[in-house]
Write a protein that holds these residues in place. Structure first.
Motif, PDB file in Angstrom:
ATOM      1  N   LEU A 251       0.832  -1.206   0.000  1.00  0.00           N
ATOM      2  CA  LEU A 251       0.000   0.000   0.000  1.00  0.00           C
ATOM      3  C   LEU A 251       0.867   1.257   0.000  1.00  0.00           C
ATOM      4  CD1 LEU A 251      -2.760  -1.044   2.576  1.00  0.00           C
ATOM      5  CD2 LEU A 251      -2.965  -0.932   0.087  1.00  0.00           C
ATOM      6  N   ALA A 252       1.960   1.210   0.759  1.00  0.00           N
ATOM      7  CA  ALA A 252       2.878   2.352   0.798  1.00  0.00           C
ATOM      8  C   ALA A 252       3.532   2.566  -0.558  1.00  0.00           C
ATOM      9  CB  ALA A 252       3.939   2.130   1.874  1.00  0.00           C
ATOM     10  N   CYS A 253       3.907   1.477  -1.209  1.00  0.00           N
ATOM     11  CA  CYS A 253       4.561   1.554  -2.513  1.00  0.00           C
ATOM     12  C   CYS A 253       3.599   2.106  -3.572  1.00  0.00           C
ATOM     13  CB  CYS A 253       5.057   0.174  -2.919  1.00  0.00           C
ATOM     14  SG  CYS A 253       6.020   0.172  -4.448  1.00  0.00           S
ATOM     15  N   VAL A 254       2.361   1.622  -3.561  1.00  0.00           N
ATOM     16  CA  VAL A 254       1.360   2.105  -4.513  1.00  0.00           C
ATOM     17  C   VAL A 254       1.109   3.592  -4.307  1.00  0.00           C
ATOM     18  CG1 VAL A 254      -1.062   1.964  -5.210  1.00  0.00           C
ATOM     19  CG2 VAL A 254       0.233  -0.129  -4.800  1.00  0.00           C
ATOM     20  N   GLY A 255       0.976   3.995  -3.055  1.00  0.00           N
ATOM     21  CA  GLY A 255       0.743   5.402  -2.762  1.00  0.00           C
ATOM     22  C   GLY A 255       1.870   6.287  -3.267  1.00  0.00           C
ATOM     23  N   GLU A 256       3.092   5.810  -3.106  1.00  0.00           N
ATOM     24  CA  GLU A 256       4.256   6.577  -3.559  1.00  0.00           C
ATOM     25  C   GLU A 256       4.296   6.680  -5.078  1.00  0.00           C
ATOM     26  OE1 GLU A 256       9.108   6.125  -3.361  1.00  0.00           O
ATOM     27  OE2 GLU A 256       7.889   5.340  -1.709  1.00  0.00           O
ATOM     28  N   VAL A 257       4.016   5.571  -5.780  1.00  0.00           N
ATOM     29  CA  VAL A 257       4.028   5.579  -7.243  1.00  0.00           C
ATOM     30  C   VAL A 257       2.946   6.508  -7.786  1.00  0.00           C
ATOM     31  CG1 VAL A 257       3.597   4.181  -9.318  1.00  0.00           C
ATOM     32  CG2 VAL A 257       5.062   3.296  -7.495  1.00  0.00           C
ATOM     33  N   LEU A 258       1.748   6.435  -7.201  1.00  0.00           N
ATOM     34  CA  LEU A 258       0.654   7.292  -7.656  1.00  0.00           C
ATOM     35  C   LEU A 258       0.964   8.766  -7.407  1.00  0.00           C
ATOM     36  CD1 LEU A 258      -2.512   5.293  -6.470  1.00  0.00           C
ATOM     37  CD2 LEU A 258      -1.441   5.298  -8.725  1.00  0.00           C
ATOM     38  N   GLU A 265      -5.229   9.346  -5.502  1.00  0.00           N
ATOM     39  CA  GLU A 265      -5.303   8.206  -4.586  1.00  0.00           C
ATOM     40  C   GLU A 265      -6.525   7.364  -4.937  1.00  0.00           C
ATOM     41  OE1 GLU A 265      -5.808   7.381   0.223  1.00  0.00           O
ATOM     42  OE2 GLU A 265      -5.374   9.405  -0.513  1.00  0.00           O
ATOM     43  N   GLY A 266      -6.359   6.075  -4.952  1.00  0.00           N
ATOM     44  CA  GLY A 266      -7.460   5.194  -5.306  1.00  0.00           C
ATOM     45  C   GLY A 266      -7.521   4.868  -6.784  1.00  0.00           C
ATOM     46  N   TYR A 267      -6.524   5.293  -7.558  1.00  0.00           N
ATOM     47  CA  TYR A 267      -6.547   5.051  -9.001  1.00  0.00           C
ATOM     48  C   TYR A 267      -6.609   3.554  -9.312  1.00  0.00           C
ATOM     49  CZ  TYR A 267      -5.528   5.958 -13.936  1.00  0.00           C
ATOM     50  OH  TYR A 267      -5.600   6.044 -15.303  1.00  0.00           O
ATOM     51  N   LEU A 268      -5.966   2.749  -8.472  1.00  0.00           N
ATOM     52  CA  LEU A 268      -5.985   1.293  -8.667  1.00  0.00           C
ATOM     53  C   LEU A 268      -7.027   0.605  -7.789  1.00  0.00           C
ATOM     54  CD1 LEU A 268      -2.165   0.376  -8.937  1.00  0.00           C
ATOM     55  CD2 LEU A 268      -3.835   0.659 -10.785  1.00  0.00           C
ATOM     56  N   GLU A 273      -9.309  -3.622  -2.415  1.00  0.00           N
ATOM     57  CA  GLU A 273      -8.989  -4.066  -3.779  1.00  0.00           C
ATOM     58  C   GLU A 273      -7.488  -4.171  -3.982  1.00  0.00           C
ATOM     59  OE1 GLU A 273     -12.845  -2.219  -6.172  1.00  0.00           O
ATOM     60  OE2 GLU A 273     -11.181  -0.905  -5.577  1.00  0.00           O
ATOM     61  N   LEU A 274      -6.743  -3.228  -3.419  1.00  0.00           N
ATOM     62  CA  LEU A 274      -5.286  -3.292  -3.510  1.00  0.00           C
ATOM     63  C   LEU A 274      -4.747  -4.509  -2.762  1.00  0.00           C
ATOM     64  CD1 LEU A 274      -4.329   0.474  -3.026  1.00  0.00           C
ATOM     65  CD2 LEU A 274      -4.127  -0.879  -5.119  1.00  0.00           C
ATOM     66  N   GLY A 275      -5.387  -4.823  -1.633  1.00  0.00           N
ATOM     67  CA  GLY A 275      -4.984  -6.012  -0.880  1.00  0.00           C
ATOM     68  C   GLY A 275      -5.188  -7.281  -1.689  1.00  0.00           C
ATOM     69  N   ASN A 276      -6.284  -7.328  -2.451  1.00  0.00           N
ATOM     70  CA  ASN A 276      -6.535  -8.495  -3.303  1.00  0.00           C
ATOM     71  C   ASN A 276      -5.498  -8.606  -4.414  1.00  0.00           C
ATOM     72  OD1 ASN A 276      -8.806  -9.273  -1.865  1.00  0.00           O
ATOM     73  ND2 ASN A 276     -10.202  -8.064  -3.131  1.00  0.00           N
ATOM     74  N   ILE A 277      -5.060  -7.457  -4.947  1.00  0.00           N
ATOM     75  CA  ILE A 277      -4.040  -7.470  -6.001  1.00  0.00           C
ATOM     76  C   ILE A 277      -2.753  -8.088  -5.481  1.00  0.00           C
ATOM     77  CG2 ILE A 277      -2.533  -6.024  -7.426  1.00  0.00           C
ATOM     78  CD1 ILE A 277      -4.837  -4.065  -7.752  1.00  0.00           C
ATOM     79  N   VAL A 278      -2.316  -7.654  -4.308  1.00  0.00           N
ATOM     80  CA  VAL A 278      -1.047  -8.156  -3.786  1.00  0.00           C
ATOM     81  C   VAL A 278      -1.144  -9.631  -3.383  1.00  0.00           C
ATOM     82  CG1 VAL A 278      -1.386  -7.524  -1.356  1.00  0.00           C
ATOM     83  CG2 VAL A 278       0.910  -7.537  -2.322  1.00  0.00           C
ATOM     84  N   LYS A 279      -2.314 -10.046  -2.923  1.00  0.00           N
ATOM     85  CA  LYS A 279      -2.471 -11.444  -2.508  1.00  0.00           C
ATOM     86  C   LYS A 279      -2.457 -12.404  -3.690  1.00  0.00           C
ATOM     87  CE  LYS A 279      -5.010 -10.290   1.710  1.00  0.00           C
ATOM     88  NZ  LYS A 279      -6.330 -10.258   2.380  1.00  0.00           N
ATOM     89  N   THR A 280      -2.781 -11.900  -4.879  1.00  0.00           N
ATOM     90  CA  THR A 280      -2.776 -12.752  -6.075  1.00  0.00           C
ATOM     91  C   THR A 280      -1.657 -12.375  -7.046  1.00  0.00           C
ATOM     92  OG1 THR A 280      -4.363 -11.279  -7.191  1.00  0.00           O
ATOM     93  CG2 THR A 280      -5.265 -13.133  -5.938  1.00  0.00           C
ATOM     94  N   SER A 281      -0.691 -11.571  -6.558  1.00  0.00           N
ATOM     95  CA  SER A 281       0.336 -11.039  -7.445  1.00  0.00           C
ATOM     96  C   SER A 281       1.219 -12.117  -8.058  1.00  0.00           C
ATOM     97  CB  SER A 281       1.210 -10.028  -6.692  1.00  0.00           C
ATOM     98  OG  SER A 281       1.835 -10.656  -5.579  1.00  0.00           O
TER      99      SER A 281
END
Length: 362
Positions: A251-258, A265-268, A273-281
């Motif tokens: 979450l910290a990494c996504v926030g920094e990239v955005l 914020e919330g673009y992804l 939803e972000l938690g689901n992305i990382v769990k299936t990455s």
């Protein structure tokens, strides 16, 4: 008494086997294809689909990785099975890969990228790299060597329903565009590609919108995965089993990239939803790898033969929509306009990605 096959007889045998391909794209193109040698860095479910398609076409392969086969990769990955878990991926899959096309040369190398000398990379015409376990420094080094040696490079990765590939065919790539079904124009065109590191690091994400809206979410997610690997994973993308600490870092990494990319914020998606992305990455889906691997394989054939306009220079696949988007990173000048000149350097070091086209898949 046994006889040794002559060069002519071997050539005749190859022509018979590759007859359909010769009729499809011509004898000269097939000759280029069979003389090509591709390096596959960190073979994965996605790159194994590319390997399958190109090996059947007659392209020799070198498989290179120090990584061992994990249980989660067995189901979606070709050329391996559960008995090989824990073994070096390149070594254990080598016999099955060779069996697919005995006419092509297939080799395995178990060294790390840093252990491979610069001159070794000069053996290859094309490099296909899976970046899910690759540091940015290794990626930059390999890409620089590819450009120096005149080789073409495809860096790709997949996460859940999404997959992305950044293409670099060098500073100058010549091709003849299609002017109709199965027909090529007489005029030859040249196009230039940015280094992969420029596409990933010098792009302002808020500038990436095209005529179809904002920057593609798959590309943003791809960039976030690479940045996570650089900051928290020692070059590796999220494992999906790292618990709350991994999700927190993600979450910290996504926030920094955005934030750096000028995106809201919330673009992804929201935190859930972000938690689901990382769990299936690191959960590769066979169907995603098969479809996108076929798209990249076709791009490689176009690049080798010089027939057809290549995708320049980012390919994004969303398996839920069944669509491949082609994005183009272009140089920017001081005024923020795409640099259309003949080779002049931009006054301002900045890149832009424009959404070029959408290919819908049935």
């Amino acid at each position: 008494m046994a006889t040794t096959p002559t060069t002519a007889s071997v050539s005749k045998q190859n022509d018979a086997i590759y007859d359909r391909q010769i009729r499809l794209w011509g004898a000269d193109s097939q000759k280029k294809i069979t003389s090509t040698n591709i390096l596959y860095l960190n073979p994965s479910p996605l790159t194994c689909e590319i390997l399958k398609n190109l090996l059947l076409a007659g392209i020799s392969a070198t498989l290179s990785t120090p990584n061992t086969l994990q249980k989660t990769a067995v189901q979606p990955m070709l050329f391996v099975d559960a008995t090989m878990i824990g073994e070096n991926i390149a070594s254990c899959m080598l016999p099955n890969v060779q069996e697919l096309n005995p006419l092509a040369s297939v080799e395995a190398d178990t060294r790390t990228i840093s252990d491979c000398p610069d001159e070794w990379f000069g053996k290859f015409n094309i490099i296909v790299a899976d970046v899910t376990t690759m540091s940015k420094s290794d990626l930059s080094r390999v890409n620089s060597l590819a450009r120096k040696n005149g080789a073409k490079m495809y860096s790709c990765g997949d996460y859940g329903f999404n997959a992305c590939c950044v293409v670099d065919l060098g500073a100058k790539h010549g091709y003849r565009p299609e002017v109709g079904k199965g027909q090529l124009g007489d005029e030859k065109f040249d196009t230039s590609f940015l280094p992969i590191s420029d596409v990933l690091d010098a792009v302002k994400l808020s500038d990436c919108g095209g005529r179809f809206g904002g920057v593609d979410e798959t590309f943003v997610g791809f960039k976030c995965m690479i940045e996570f690997g650089e900051k928290f994973g020692k070059g590796e993308w999220p494992t999906g089993v790292g618990g709350e600490e991994e999700v927190k870092n993600w979450l910290a990494c996504v926030g920094e990239v955005l934030k750096e990319g000028g995106l809201k914020e919330g673009y992804l998606g929201n935190e859930g939803e972000l938690g689901n992305i990382v769990k299936t990455s690191r959960c590769s889906l066979a169907v995603v790898c098969a479809v996108f691997g076929g798209v990249i394989g076709n791009e490689v054939i176009k690049a080798i033969s010089g027939k057809g306009e290549p995708a320049c220079n980012v390919l994004c696949f969303d398996g839920r929509k069944g669509a491949v988007k082609v994005l183009k990173a272009v140089k920017m000048n001081e005024n923020g306009n795409g640099n259309k000149g003949k080779g002049e350097e931009p006054a301002k070091k900045r890149q832009k990605v424009e959404e070029e086209e959408i290919v819908m898949l049935d």
